[in-house]
Design a protein around this motif. Structure first.
Motif: not given
Length: 443
Positions: A212-224, A226-237
């Motif tokens: 089991w893993h928690k996969y997530a996307m945090e999304w604002t007007q300026d960036k997105i 991506f996370y897996v569990d507590e790890t930030l995978v990448v930040s996209q401008d």
């Protein structure tokens, strides 16, 4: 070529979005805030909640070999809801796929999307997922599309844009290929040059996908982000991006083979993608929740209760439970099975939304119609069990089905939990004055 959307188009999209239950807005999110749940599906019960989801049975891309179905009821179901999770099951089975014009496919599988039912603008979208197989040829995914894309379900509400133009862009939160098992993909597809592919390497290689893993996307007007569990995978401008500034919906699917899934292990006969929950959150100064899950506070400040009444729809034709209707096979019956909670059923009213059906006949908790005049295609209806005094105690269920000439109804289990708990008609109407049955048109 689709033109770039102007201010008028953006206003139209925003106006449309405000009418959708389950769509929640936030201009920004605070870096210090926690998460508050706006919507969550924890896959309780024994069937897919079709008020949240559409089975996208007309999807046919990348030379994949599966026929997507809406089967959550038969012995060879492609969706199983049990023990608090959703299993999307791919099965090795050669057949002529009725929803793809009779094309021969060698697998069946499932693809759910929340278009027109649960759509989101900004915030955190999260799902807890594990995959059950390491054999070659599978391609499970958790992803998102902008809501004006011309893909099923087509409601004619501006959803006429071709992928990946403005209004039909794609974001991949988690894509995994069993033929490239050590990594998973986050990615963007659009015409605006926004974002790029990034691959996350599992610490323990491909076997990590079995956990089991928690996969997530945090999304604002300026960036997105991506996370897996507590790890930030990448930040996209995306601050200069002309896309991803309008509502999107989520998809969960399991594809087989094709250009991207690749070679399928000949010994593989069944593959399963399991989803514990999927949720959308907005940032809240009053929350300290790190995840968008069942433990985060809810926007309505209430927890779901097993004591609430519930309603579940099933469709039958010629004596068989099915989602594939033959116009020449006689009357179709829709049954609403009701389970009582702590509130007496006398406090509820049952409403049908059946605008797409020809001259429906409503009698108690059943609805019948003659499909003879219906054209081939996808149809849907909703039923709402509304509390007469407190709307928060109301509930609903939706049902999608396909009309296909010369099709054979699929045998399967009857709707609901066969182990008990649902009220049959005899029991239901043996209780005096339980329900007021009405017809209602609602958006």
């Amino acid at each position: 070529m689709f033109s770039q959307d102007d201010a008028v188009n953006r206003f139209t999209v925003a106006k449309k979005a405000t009418l959708l239950a389950g769509l929640f807005f936030a201009a920004t999110q605070s870096a210090q805030a926690g998460w508050e749940v706006q919507w969550i599906d924890t896959f309780e019960g024994s069937r897919v909640d079709w008020s949240n989801w559409t089975a996208q049975t007309q999807a046919n891309y990348n030379n994949e070999v599966q026929c997507y179905t809406d089967d959550d009821y038969s012995d060879e179901r492609n969706y199983e809801v049990s023990e608090g999770s959703l299993k999307i099951i791919a099965r090795k089975k050669t057949q002529n796929c009725a929803t793809l014009g009779g094309q021969q496919k060698t697998w069946t599988s499932g693809r759910l999307n929340s278009k027109d039912k649960r759509e989101f603008l900004y915030g955190r979208v999260e799902s807890r997922i594990r995959f059950h197989n390491l054999e070659a040829g599978t391609w499970p995914a958790f992803w998102m599309l902008e809501n004006r894309i011309a893909e099923q379900p087509i409601k004619g509400d501006g959803d006429n844009v071709n992928w990946p133009n403005v209004g039909a862009g794609e974001i991949d939160v988690w894509e995994w290929f069993s033929n490239e098992p050590n990594t998973y993909i986050t990615n963007f597809f659009n015409v605006s040059g926004c974002g790029e592919e990034h691959r996350y390497t599992y610490p323990n290689g491909g076997s990590d996908v079995l956990n089991w893993h928690k996969y997530a996307m945090e999304w604002t007007q300026d960036k997105i982000d991506f996370y897996v569990d507590e790890t930030l995978v990448v930040s996209q401008d995306i601050s200069g991006c002309n896309q991803y500034q309008e509502p999107m919906f989520v998809l969960l699917n399991l594809a087989m083979g094709g250009n991207l899934g690749g070679f399928i292990d000949p010994n593989l006969a069944l593959a399963t993608m399991e989803v514990d929950y999927i949720a959308h959150c907005q940032a809240s100064d009053s929350s300290d929740a790190s995840y968008c899950d069942e433990n985060a506070p809810r926007a309505d400040d209430s927890e779901p209760s097993d004591s609430l009444a519930s309603v579940e729809l099933s469709l039958s034709q010629a004596g068989s439970v099915t989602r594939l209707v033959d116009p020449s096979a006689g009357m179709v019956t829709i049954t609403a099975s009701i389970e009582q909670g702590e509130e007496p059923l006398a406090n509820y009213s049952l409403y049908w939304q059946a605008d797409e059906l020809p001259s429906p006949i409503m009698q108690g908790t059943t609805l019948q119609f003659d499909p003879t005049s219906m054209l081939d295609g996808s149809y849907s209806l909703l039923v709402s069990l509304e509390h007469n005094a407190d709307s928060q105690l109301s509930t609903r269920d939706g049902l999608d089905f396909t009309v296909q000439a010369n099709s054979e109804p699929v045998d399967g289990q009857s709707g609901g939990d066969s182990g008990g708990g649902s009220f049959g008609l005899a029991t239901l109407f043996g209780l005096v004055g339980l329900l007021v049955i009405r017809r209602k048109h609602f958006k």
